[in-house]
Design an enzyme around this catalytic site. Structure first.
Site, PDB file in Angstrom:
ATOM      1  N   CYS A  75       0.870  -1.175   0.000  1.00  0.00           N
ATOM      2  CA  CYS A  75       0.000   0.000   0.000  1.00  0.00           C
ATOM      3  C   CYS A  75       0.909   1.228   0.000  1.00  0.00           C
ATOM      4  O   CYS A  75       1.660   1.441   0.968  1.00  0.00           O
ATOM      5  CB  CYS A  75      -0.866  -0.016   1.258  1.00  0.00           C
ATOM      6  SG  CYS A  75      -1.873   1.460   1.484  1.00  0.00           S
ATOM      7  N   CYS A 185      -0.751   3.677  -6.512  1.00  0.00           N
ATOM      8  CA  CYS A 185      -1.687   3.101  -5.538  1.00  0.00           C
ATOM      9  C   CYS A 185      -1.948   1.688  -6.027  1.00  0.00           C
ATOM     10  O   CYS A 185      -2.183   1.479  -7.227  1.00  0.00           O
ATOM     11  CB  CYS A 185      -2.990   3.900  -5.506  1.00  0.00           C
ATOM     12  SG  CYS A 185      -4.344   3.043  -4.646  1.00  0.00           S
TER      13      CYS A 185
END
Ligand code: DGL
Length: 264
Positions: A75, A185
Site C-alpha cells: 500500500c 496506488c
C-alpha cells in the site's frame, strides 16, 4: 516450523495489495504468503497520517501473530505514512514498502510522467522527496484520485462508474504529451486497461511491483531467510471486514491479477 519456511505477511488498506501479492507470488513461487486486507477501514488515502500509522501498526501486529518472517506493505499510502515508524518498532523483521515507481519511469527514458496516487501519498514528504530527486530533467505531474480506490474496492465490474470517474480525473491530461503513468496506488493496476482506453496513444505503465519483489528477495537472502522448500508455497487471505463473501472476492481479485497484471 523451520523459521525460513514461515510465510511472508502482506497487507493493504483493502484488496488493492492483491495486485502486488500476485507479482510477489510469481517472483518467489515457493514462498508462502499471508495477505491481510484492512477492508473495514479502507480507504486509507483520505485519512490523516496519524490515523494511517495507527491502522498500519494494528495490521502488522495481527500479521506478527501468525507468525511471519517478513512484512510487505502493499500500500503506497501506508508506506508513505507509516513505514518509518514500523521499521523503528520492529527492527528485527524485514519490512518492505511499495512506493510510486518514479525512478523506474525516469530510468526508462520517459519524458512526461503522470503519477496517480491517493491524496495522502502525494501530499506526504516521502513522495515529495522522490519528486524533487527526479523532476530536474523530466516533466512530472501529480494526480490525486479521491474515490478511485474506493470504487475498485467495492466492485471492479462497475465499469460505468469507474470509467466516469477516470474520465473526469484524467481529462486535463488527455491532450498532454504524457508518455508514462506511474500507478502510485496498488488498487489502480486493476483498472490499467480502462486508463489506457482513455488515451489515443500507448502509455507505459509503472507499478513498482518488481522492485518490491527484488527488495524482498534481497532482504530475505541477507538474513538467510529464503525458503528451502522445493514445492510451491501457499497463500492465505484474511480481511478485517467480516462479510460473507469477502475472502472469495479477495481470491477472485487474485485470479484477475495473476491473469492480467504483470511485472511492470
Ligand atoms: N492501495 C492503497 C495504496 O497503494 C490505497 C488505497 C486507499 O486505501 O486509499 O495507496
Amino acid at each position: 516450523m523451520d523459521k525460513v519456511n514461515l510465510p511472508i505477511g502482506v497487507f493493504d488498506s483493502g484488496l488493492g495489495g492483491i495486485s502486488t501479492l500476485a507479482v510477489l507470488k510469481q517472483y518467489l513461487p515457493n514462498e508462502s504468503f499471508v495477505f491481510l486486507g484492512d477492508s473495514l477501514n479502507a480507504p486509507y488515502g483520505d485519512k490523516e497520517k496519524s490515523k494511517v500509522i495507527q491502522l498500519s501498526k494494528n495490521v502488522v501486529n495481527q500479521l506478527l501473530q501468525f507468525p511471519v518472517k517478513a512484512i510487505v506493505i502493499a500500500c503506497n499510502t501506508a508506506t508513505s505514512a507509516a513505514k518509518n515508524e514500523l521499521c523503528e518498532l520492529y527492527p528485527d523483521i524485514p519490512i518492505i514498502g511499495i512506493e510510486p515507481a518514479l525512478k523506474e519511469a525516469v530510468d526508462s527514458g520517459s519524458q512526461s510522467i503522470l503519477v496517480m496516487g491517493t491524496k495522502l501519498t502525494l501530499k506526504l514528504e516521502k513522495f515529495n522527496k522522490l519528486l524533487s530527486q527526479y523532476s530536474s530533467n523530466t516533466d512530472i505531474y501529480r494526480l490525486a484520485c479521491p474515490g478511485l480506490a474506493d470504487l475498485i474496492e467495492q466492485d471492479i465490474d462497475d465499469t460505468d462508474a469507474i470509467d466516469q470517474l477516470l474520465g473526469k480525473l484524467l481529462k486535463p491530461f488527455l491532450n498532454d504529451p504524457i508518455d508514462s503513468i506511474v500507478l502510485g496506488c496498488t488498487h489502480y493496476p486493476f483498472v490499467k486497461d480502462r486508463i489506457q482506453n482513455l488515451f489515443d496513444k500507448d502509455i507505459n505503465f509503472f507499478t513498482g511491483f518488481t522492485g518490491v519483489a527484488k527488495q524482498l528477495e534481497q532482504q530475505l537472502k541477507d538474513k538467510n531467510a529464503l525458503t528451502n522448500s522445493n514445492s510451491k508455497g501457499t497463500i492465505e487471505f484474511f480481511s478485517s471486514k467480516k462479510d460473507n463473501n469477502g475472502i472469495q472476492r479477495y481470491k477472485n481479485y487474485f485470479e484477475f491479477a495473476v491473469e492480467n497484471i504483470r511485472n511492470d
